[in-house]
Design a protein around this motif. Structure first.
Motif, PDB file in Angstrom:
ATOM      1  N   SER A 151       0.763  -1.061  -0.030  1.00 36.37           N
ATOM      2  CA  SER A 151       0.035   0.042   0.029  1.00 36.37           C
ATOM      3  C   SER A 151       1.040   1.357  -0.011  1.00 36.37           C
ATOM      4  N   ARG A 152       1.801   1.241   0.942  1.00 37.25           N
ATOM      5  CA  ARG A 152       2.751   2.339   0.905  1.00 37.25           C
ATOM      6  C   ARG A 152       3.326   2.544  -0.507  1.00 37.25           C
ATOM      7  N   LEU A 154       2.433   1.886  -3.423  1.00 37.99           N
ATOM      8  CA  LEU A 154       1.649   2.545  -4.340  1.00 37.99           C
ATOM      9  C   LEU A 154       1.323   3.745  -4.376  1.00 37.99           C
ATOM     10  N   ILE A 155       0.967   4.286  -3.210  1.00 35.12           N
ATOM     11  CA  ILE A 155       0.745   5.747  -2.557  1.00 35.12           C
ATOM     12  C   ILE A 155       1.916   6.601  -3.037  1.00 35.12           C
ATOM     13  N   LEU A 167      -1.099   1.046 -12.215  1.00 37.63           N
ATOM     14  CA  LEU A 167      -2.374   0.613 -11.168  1.00 37.63           C
ATOM     15  C   LEU A 167      -2.598  -0.900 -11.823  1.00 37.63           C
ATOM     16  N   CYS A 231      -5.991   8.155  -9.710  1.00 38.76           N
ATOM     17  CA  CYS A 231      -4.181   8.257  -9.696  1.00 38.76           C
ATOM     18  C   CYS A 231      -3.735   9.501  -9.576  1.00 38.76           C
ATOM     19  N   LYS A 250      -1.685  10.702  -3.783  1.00 39.17           N
ATOM     20  CA  LYS A 250      -2.381   9.764  -3.060  1.00 39.17           C
ATOM     21  C   LYS A 250      -3.698   9.483  -2.981  1.00 39.17           C
ATOM     22  N   GLY A 253      -5.381   6.170  -2.843  1.00 38.92           N
ATOM     23  CA  GLY A 253      -4.995   5.672  -1.598  1.00 38.92           C
ATOM     24  C   GLY A 253      -5.894   4.387  -1.167  1.00 38.92           C
ATOM     25  N   ALA A 256      -4.976   1.536  -3.096  1.00 38.20           N
ATOM     26  CA  ALA A 256      -3.799   0.983  -2.400  1.00 38.20           C
ATOM     27  C   ALA A 256      -4.209   0.303  -1.234  1.00 38.20           C
TER      28      ALA A 256
END
Length: 461
Positions: A151-152, A154-155, A167, A231, A250, A253, A256
């Motif tokens: 998750s982190r 991707l953000i 994504l 995005c 973000k 988020g 993510a």
């Protein structure tokens, strides 16, 4: 980035967590030289304080780490994670006794303290390593840390390298790792498949909008996760000022968070049928942009008057939630970086959530406390339903007045989740504004660990 525990070794050094009230007793029972050293150092077991103990040859023989006053424990999470950067390189093992929840928190915090976003520049990682503490489920902790790291990452990735297509690629990579299936509907095919709001929001960008649909698991209760995948959000024709646009990488988020949660679920092999829906778009400005005053028809047939093109997240979620609600699902959860109103209400650290299910809400609150992933229930306040009914269309995407913005957004989404027996919506921030133990400044998942903890009780697993 791999966040794992060290292999056990015979020469692993002891790391002893202490409360302030325990220091005197430890000194009384310690070897004379170490007792004198700790006394001279003035170690008082403040939160995250470290005192390295010397051996006879001058090399480290162990260390003490402070847990702080239990009366102030609620002020800071992952206290032991602070110690990782202060300890000498080597392999360490926890000594002493911690309650199970505190042990799990210490173990997870240690791993997350090793997270660094190093895609564009090398980042130093604390050299100290920890053997999996006895009494904790190391495989589970590592799976949770890996989901959080996904998750982190991707953000944190800039929109130039994390558009709808990237994504999608990230979702496909995740699916490949765990044998899940992925279907993607993109571009004008969204119109053919009756996903018009996703298409409308994303049509101004040269990067095609799409719906990512991932499924995993053959038996068990069905869990459907829907994550907002905007995005980058310029605000559309209602253009954001530069100060508000700076963090808009973000705005995916929610996507993510659900992908990180999905990774946890699949890695732990939970006996569920999992579906993840991510409407992935870029809200851009061009001649194809949708406009204030437009009235759009959703997948569900409800019409939506556009009063602000910067309230686009609820539009793309609306089609995805309607699709999710068309099939039987035991639990439907949406996650989104949806409103600034949520931040005004609870700040950046707490994930507000909405649900009509009192039992599930109580379970989420209990689970959040157990895993130190703070959430707070907010109301689906029905008297505010009139605020999202503009008169010339069924719904208004941006009610005037500025009041109760998070609540009215949640009420809007609930209209499209009708039919799901249990629905919860999380209005998350997805960003850590200042560095804290186990949470460097940058992207962060919120609510995912609480949901994971709640799933067995909610679904009877």
């Amino acid at each position: 980035m791999t966040l794992t525990f060290a292999e056990p070794t015979a020469d692993a050094l002891p790391l002893t967590p202490l409360r302030p009230a325990d220091v005197e007793g430890w000194i009384a029972s310690a070897p004379r030289a170490q007792a004198a050293w700790v006394t001279a150092a003035g170690f008082a077991a403040g939160p995250g304080a470290v005192c390295v103990l010397p051996g006879e040859d001058g090399a480290p023989a162990g260390a003490l780490v402070g847990l702080g006053d239990p009366a102030r424990a609620g002020r800071e999470r992952f206290v032991l994670a602070r110690a990782r950067a202060a300890l000498p390189a080597g392999t360490w093992r926890l000594e002493g006794t911690l309650e199970p929840e505190a042990l799990d928190e210490a173990a997870l915090g240690w791993l997350l303290e090793g997270y660094r976003f190093d895609r564009y520049a090398s980042q130093s990682v604390p050299p100290a390593q920890l053997v999996a503490p006895e009494g904790c489920d190391a495989a589970r902790i590592e799976a949770i840390a890996a989901g959080e790291a996904l998750s982190r990452d991707l953000i944190n990735t800039p929109a130039e390298d994390m558009g709808p297509d990237q994504l999608e690629a990230a979702a496909r990579d995740l699916a490949s790792d765990f044998g899940a299936g992925v279907r993607v509907t993109a571009g004008d095919d969204l119109l053919a498949q009756n996903l018009p709001l996703i298409h409308t929001v994303g049509r101004a960008s040269p990067r095609s909008p799409r719906l990512i649909d991932m499924e995993w698991g053959q038996s068990g209760p069905r869990v459907t996760l829907v994550g907002k995948g905007v995005c980058f959000d310029t605000g559309g024709l209602n253009l954001k000022p530069g100060s508000s646009m700076g963090l808009m990488k973000k705005d995916m988020g929610g996507a993510a968070a659900v992908l990180g949660l999905a990774r946890m679920i699949m890695a732990l092999k939970l006996p569920v049928r999992l579906r993840v829906l991510v409407p992935a778009v870029e809200n851009s400005v061009s001649g194809a942009s949708f406009r204030p005053g437009d009235i759009l028809t959703s997948r569900k047939g409800l019409t939506v008057e556009i009063n602000n093109t910067d309230a686009e997240g609820r539009l793309v979620l609306a089609d995805a939630l309607a699709l999710a609600a068309e099939e039987d699902t035991d639990l439907l959860v949406s996650m989104a970086t949806l409103t600034g109103a949520a931040r005004v209400a609870v700040g950046p650290d707490i994930a507000p959530f909405y649900t009509d299910d009192d039992a599930f809400a109580a379970l989420l609150a209990e689970s959040a406390g157990a895993v130190r992933d703070p959430v707070w229930r907010m109301p689906f306040w029905e008297p505010y339903e009139t605020m999202i009914e503009p008169g010339i269309a069924d719904l208004d995407n941006a009610p005037k007045g500025g009041f109760a913005g998070s609540i009215t957004a949640a009420l809007f989404l609930r209209r499209f989740a009708e039919g799901a027996p249990r629905y919860a919506h999380f209005d998350i921030y997805g960003w850590q504004p200042t560095a804290a133990p186990a949470r460097p400044k940058g992207g962060v998942a919120q609510g995912a660990r609480a949901i994971l903890q709640a799933l067995p009780g909610a679904l009877g697993l």
